[in-house]
Design a protein around this motif. Structure first.
Motif, short mmCIF file in Angstrom:
data_model
loop_
_atom_site.label_atom_id
_atom_site.label_comp_id
_atom_site.label_asym_id
_atom_site.label_seq_id
_atom_site.Cartn_x
_atom_site.Cartn_y
_atom_site.Cartn_z
N ASN A 172 -1.08 -1.89 -7.64
CA ASN A 172 0.28 -1.48 -8.00
C ASN A 172 0.61 -1.84 -9.45
OD1 ASN A 172 0.79 -0.40 -5.49
ND2 ASN A 172 1.78 -2.23 -4.69
N ILE A 173 0.12 -3.00 -9.91
CA ILE A 173 0.36 -3.40 -11.30
C ILE A 173 -0.32 -2.42 -12.25
CG2 ILE A 173 -0.12 -5.18 -13.03
CD1 ILE A 173 0.16 -7.25 -10.82
N LEU A 174 -1.55 -2.04 -11.90
CA LEU A 174 -2.29 -1.08 -12.73
C LEU A 174 -1.61 0.29 -12.70
CD1 LEU A 174 -4.79 -0.53 -14.46
CD2 LEU A 174 -6.04 0.01 -12.35
N MET A 175 -1.20 0.73 -11.52
CA MET A 175 -0.52 2.03 -11.39
C MET A 175 0.77 2.05 -12.20
SD MET A 175 2.33 3.39 -9.63
CE MET A 175 2.56 2.23 -8.29
N ALA A 176 1.55 0.98 -12.13
CA ALA A 176 2.81 0.91 -12.87
C ALA A 176 2.57 0.95 -14.37
CB ALA A 176 3.56 -0.37 -12.49
N LYS A 177 1.52 0.27 -14.82
CA LYS A 177 1.20 0.26 -16.25
C LYS A 177 0.82 1.66 -16.72
CE LYS A 177 -1.79 -2.02 -19.64
NZ LYS A 177 -2.90 -2.99 -19.84
N GLU A 178 0.00 2.36 -15.93
CA GLU A 178 -0.45 3.71 -16.31
C GLU A 178 0.71 4.70 -16.36
OE1 GLU A 178 -3.36 4.53 -13.36
OE2 GLU A 178 -5.00 3.47 -14.42
N ARG A 179 1.72 4.49 -15.50
CA ARG A 179 2.83 5.44 -15.42
C ARG A 179 4.06 4.94 -16.19
NH1 ARG A 179 3.19 7.77 -9.34
NH2 ARG A 179 4.79 8.96 -10.42
N ALA B 156 7.08 -9.96 -3.39
CA ALA B 156 5.71 -10.26 -3.79
C ALA B 156 4.67 -9.35 -3.14
CB ALA B 156 5.40 -11.72 -3.46
N ALA B 157 5.02 -8.70 -2.04
CA ALA B 157 4.07 -7.81 -1.37
C ALA B 157 3.66 -6.64 -2.25
CB ALA B 157 4.67 -7.30 -0.06
N TYR B 158 4.49 -6.30 -3.23
CA TYR B 158 4.22 -5.13 -4.08
C TYR B 158 3.53 -5.49 -5.38
CZ TYR B 158 7.35 -2.95 -0.76
OH TYR B 158 7.91 -2.48 0.41
N SER B 159 3.15 -6.77 -5.57
CA SER B 159 2.56 -7.20 -6.84
C SER B 159 1.04 -7.23 -6.79
CB SER B 159 3.09 -8.59 -7.22
OG SER B 159 2.67 -9.57 -6.28
N GLU B 160 0.43 -6.49 -5.87
CA GLU B 160 -1.03 -6.47 -5.81
C GLU B 160 -1.59 -5.73 -7.02
OE1 GLU B 160 -1.84 -2.63 -2.98
OE2 GLU B 160 -1.51 -4.57 -1.98
N SER B 161 -2.86 -5.97 -7.28
CA SER B 161 -3.49 -5.48 -8.51
C SER B 161 -3.36 -3.98 -8.69
CB SER B 161 -4.97 -5.87 -8.50
OG SER B 161 -5.13 -7.26 -8.38
N LYS C 238 0.82 -1.22 0.00
CA LYS C 238 0.00 0.00 0.00
C LYS C 238 0.85 1.27 0.00
CE LYS C 238 -3.78 -2.47 0.36
NZ LYS C 238 -4.66 -2.66 -0.81
N GLU C 239 2.12 1.16 0.42
CA GLU C 239 2.97 2.35 0.53
C GLU C 239 3.73 2.66 -0.76
OE1 GLU C 239 2.80 4.18 3.28
OE2 GLU C 239 1.37 2.70 4.05
N LEU C 240 3.64 1.78 -1.76
CA LEU C 240 4.44 1.97 -2.98
C LEU C 240 4.14 3.29 -3.71
CD1 LEU C 240 6.53 0.99 -4.97
CD2 LEU C 240 4.76 -0.36 -6.11
N PRO C 241 2.88 3.65 -3.97
CA PRO C 241 2.63 4.92 -4.67
C PRO C 241 3.25 6.12 -3.97
CG PRO C 241 0.64 3.58 -4.62
CD PRO C 241 1.63 2.92 -3.71
N GLY C 242 3.17 6.14 -2.64
CA GLY C 242 3.74 7.25 -1.88
C GLY C 242 5.25 7.30 -1.99
N LEU C 243 5.91 6.14 -1.97
CA LEU C 243 7.37 6.10 -2.09
C LEU C 243 7.82 6.59 -3.47
CD1 LEU C 243 8.18 2.67 -0.38
CD2 LEU C 243 8.54 4.96 0.56
#
Length: 487
Positions: free
Chosen positions: A315-322, A308-313, A285-290
């Motif tokens: 974060n995958i969607l956010m990474a794709k958009e950015r 694997a904690a950072y591979s939730e849906s 949950k903290e990845l976007p803020g970091l």
């Protein structure tokens, strides 16, 4: 009241600094190469410019705190060392003969001047900005992870903390001379809090009157710590634990009571961002803020390496958009479909279990439809079961636990096609090469804990842990940057 103009040292002894402190000394280089003006500008707003007596320059107090975390000292010890260590006095902007502050000033400064400011974030950004200026950071890759810090109070009562602190002081004394066993105040065995704090106070008084014991650094360190615990107990008699700390889980069988610090690290091992949460919070949950904090320093993030904690849906969607490459292995239990209760339960990747909002971990899990999913591609369901006895008395049971229920479970539906692109990327050589860099953040976590005492919170509360994090990260970043620029 505070003066805006800089004080110029006019002492006839300042030339000693050039003789004693080497040109390449870390504190000299920080003094000469880092511009703290933006920190000072932020601090000045906390003071009155035209009323009251002259205050100690706030940047000098910031420097005291930098020294405290750089050399892992208590308030008392950092002030005492500043009396005779010329490198400390030089860093603090003092003349060799100038007096130092009272240690209690640092406590007041933290409580009154550092809250509700951006100083802590700016301090970390200052070190990152210096790394960028010196061309240390060369890529847009960050490695993310969290490290846990136990609460200073560690779910112990006030009396237990006093007992442990007193015991540590006695042990330090016995190493010098076991004959002191007969001389020291008699230990209390009543089990009463009032008797224990009385005994601890007598022990402190006894040691202070023994000049031979005070010559030992180990005894002085244990004495200073016990005194701080006594003072803290007298100020917070109504508390028995750190109110902001929570129980977190490292595995299904091990837990800790305290905080998590979520870190973003470059491949050059410079920490670019951090966030402090209570121990039960989920890493992902903290990845976007970091990422946001890292980009505010001027680094354009294009690759994120994590577990694997950072591979939730999300974060995958956010990474794709950015357009960010997310190098994190998929975990079936994280990449599940939507669930109306998903905000109440978070997956702990270390234990492979779900944790409810009260901090209780599921005790077992069952799977259904797994074979069918493998044949047809349809979804399977995993159910996680919780200790119903804990649910019956849980303060969050409303809307979660139905009175009279024999079991309490939380079910997730595993997806099979949603993460096809991420699964394909996971099998590429590029993914494997990036993954090999993850060990660097584990090494940095170890450095924070073992060299700078970050394994245990030095004070009470979330703000205290955040403050400790900022000054410790600044210290380790500067050490690393100076080491790299020396090569």
């Amino acid at each position: 009241m505070i003066k805006k103009q800089l004080e110029i040292l006019t002492s006839q002894y300042t030339a000693l600094y050039d003789l004693i402190i080497p040109k390449d000394h870390m504190l000299r280089r920080i003094n000469e190469e880092i511009d703290f003006s933006m920190i000072e500008d932020e601090l000045i707003n906390k003071y009155c410019l035209d009323n009251g007596r002259n205050a100690i320059p706030p940047m000098r107090l910031i420097r005291y705190l930098i020294l405290k975390e750089t050399y892992t000292l208590s308030d008392v010890d950092v002030v005492e060392r500043s009396m005779y260590d010329m490198s400390f006095k030089f860093f603090l902007g003092l003349a060799p003969e100038d007096p130092v502050i009272n240690p209690s000033t640092l406590t007041k400064f933290r409580k009154l001047r550092l809250k509700d400011t951006d100083i802590l974030t700016k301090l970390v950004n200052l070190s990152v900005g210096y790394a960028i200026k010196r061309n240390v950071i060369k890529t847009g890759t960050i490695i993310v992870d969290s490290t846990h810090s136990k609460s200073r109070y560690n779910l112990k009562s006030q009396r237990e903390i006093l007992v442990d602190s007193s015991k540590n002081l006695r042990k330090a004394i016995y190493r010098i001379d076991e004959g002191y066993k007969e001389k020291m105040p008699e230990k209390t065995v009543s089990g009463m809090y009032e008797d224990q704090i009385g005994y601890a106070s007598k022990l402190v008084e006894f040691v202070k009157n023994e000049e031979n014991l005070l010559l030992s650094p180990a005894v002085k360190e244990a004495l200073n710590y016990l005194e701080e615990v006594i003072i803290d107990n007298k100020e917070h008699l109504q508390y028995s634990a750190d109110a902001d700390a929570r129980i977190g889980h490292k595995t299904a069988d091990t837990a800790f009571f305290g905080y998590k610090t979520h870190l973003a690290l470059t491949p050059e091992r410079i920490i670019t961002a951090y966030a402090v949460t209570s121990g039960e919070k989920h890493d992902g949950k903290e990845l976007p803020g970091l990422i946001q904090l890292t980009e505010e320093t001027g680094i354009k993030v294009d690759v994120v390496v994590g577990d694997a904690a950072y591979s939730e849906s999300g974060n995958i969607l956010m990474a794709k958009e950015r357009n960010i490459k997310l190098v994190a292995k998929l975990s079936e239990s994280i990449t599940h479909g939507p669930n109306k209760n998903s905000t109440r339960f978070l997956f702990n990747k270390d234990a492979g279990m779900y944790v409810c909002q009260a901090g209780h971990m599921s005790i077992r899990k069952t799977s259904s439809g797994k074979k069918k999913r493998e044949k047809t591609g349809t979804a399977a369901v995993i159910s996680y079961f919780f200790d119903v006895e804990k649910c019956k008395v849980c303060p969050h049971k409303e809307g979660c636990y139905k009175e009279g229920a024999v079991t309490k479970s939380f079910s997730v539906t595993l997806t099979s096609r949603l993460h096809t692109a991420q699964k394909e990327f996971q099998e590429t050589e590029e993914f494997k090469i990036y993954s090999k860099q993850r060990y660097k953040i584990e090494a940095k976590n170890s450095e924070l804990k073992h060299r700078h005492g970050y394994g245990v919170a030095s004070s009470r509360g979330l703000f205290g842990m955040t403050l400790q994090g900022a000054f410790t990260i600044f210290a380790v970043n500067m050490k690393r940057i100076l080491a790299l620029t020396d090569k």
